[in-house]
Design an enzyme around this catalytic site. Structure first.
Site, PDB file in Angstrom:
ATOM      1  N   ASP A  82       0.964  -1.349  -0.018  1.00  0.00           N
ATOM      2  CA  ASP A  82       0.097  -0.103   0.100  1.00  0.00           C
ATOM      3  C   ASP A  82       0.763   1.268   0.246  1.00  0.00           C
ATOM      4  OD1 ASP A  82      -2.410  -0.891  -0.397  1.00  0.00           O
ATOM      5  OD2 ASP A  82      -3.317  -0.459   2.353  1.00  0.00           O
ATOM      6  N   GLU A 174     -13.896  -3.205  -2.068  1.00  0.00           N
ATOM      7  CA  GLU A 174     -14.173  -3.327  -0.739  1.00  0.00           C
ATOM      8  C   GLU A 174     -15.338  -2.613  -0.186  1.00  0.00           C
ATOM      9  OE1 GLU A 174     -12.211  -2.291   3.365  1.00  0.00           O
ATOM     10  OE2 GLU A 174     -11.094  -2.371   1.735  1.00  0.00           O
TER      11      GLU A 174
END
Length: 273
Positions: A82, A174
């Site tokens: 990330d 998500e």
């Protein structure tokens, strides 16, 4: 060593992709032995490992540190890392930040939000890019489901197509409705990785602390596959009881000097006050 094309082939064949987070070498090693396809070193390290209150507190140095640890534990596994909050606000900053994560061991960098121009720039600079739509932990103050209305679903769908056209290698979806995730999965070339997005995505990702039962909170999108937290608590409690009661260590856990060395040691101490 797998590359992005490996997982594109899995999508084409309809084979599911297994993704799990890891933040340290021992956990990464266990996940490799368990047969995961991809390890995600997510900014979830902040709340799961580092004790931060929010993912926004995670720094680029934090991410590089944990990516390097995971790479040492999983030298042959594809790793997505990330880009943390405020590390990709400009194209120049994103390229510099991505290079740091790549040097730490990431095969692919992930960022949140609909920024096709960023995908194009990072791809042109030689990076594999994973995008992330739906719940954006870095940018959403309240963690709730996304794309619940026709309008917001259409926006996410269009964003996914734009990111795909720009050259994304993967996209995480998500906390979006299963129907939307299915449509996006059918429409984009890149493999979709779902978390709380239903079963139609090309792969699934869970936070290792959640699936292993280290996290105490219950999440609708998660299934607990273990009770590691409870087992660790029980083990440490048993250890504490044994130390306080004089049951640990026992003779079997002790080391002794050879008789002649002990005698020489004691002679050398004779006469000391």
């Amino acid at each position: 060593m797998p590359n992005a094309s490996t997982f594109l082939d899995l999508k084409r064949r309809g084979e599911k992709i297994v993704v799990v987070t890891a933040y340290d070498a021992p956990t990464a090693r266990i996940e490799v032995e368990a047969g995961v396809d991809i390890i995600l070193v997510g900014d979830s390290v902040g709340v799961n490992i580092l004790g931060y209150a929010h993912e926004r507190e995670v720094t680029l140095a934090d991410m590089a540190h944990h990516i390097a640890a995971v790479r040492r534990g999983a030298p042959q596994v594809y790793i997505i890392g990330d880009l943390p909050y405020a590390s990709y606000d400009t194209i120049e900053q994103a390229i510099k930040s991505s290079r740091i994560l790549q040097e730490a061991g990431a095969d692919c960098v992930k960022f949140e939000g609909a920024a096709p121009e960023l995908v194009r720039a990072l791809t042109a600079a030689g990076f594999d890019v994973c995008c992330h739509l739906g719940l954006e932990s870095q940018h959403h103050d309240v963690k709730r489901r996304q794309g619940k209305t026709a309008e917001t679903a259409a926006k996410l769908y269009d964003d996914a197509l734009a990111l795909d056209a720009a050259g994304q290698k993967f996209i995480v979806l998500e906390l979006v409705p299963q129907e939307l995730a299915a449509r996006i999965t059918q429409a984009v070339k890149a493999p979709t990785i779902g978390i709380g997005a239903g079963a139609a995505t090309d792969g699934q990702v869970l936070v290792v602390n959640d699936l292993a039962g280290i996290t105490m909170r219950e999440f609708k999108h998660n299934r607990r596959y273990g009770a590691v937290g409870a087992a660790l608590s029980e083990a440490v409690s048993a250890y504490a009881r044994d130390v306080r009661a004089g049951r640990f260590p026992e003779e079997a856990h002790a080391f002794h000097m050879a008789d002649e060395e002990r005698a020489a040691f004691e002679r050398g101490r004779d006469g000391e006050a």
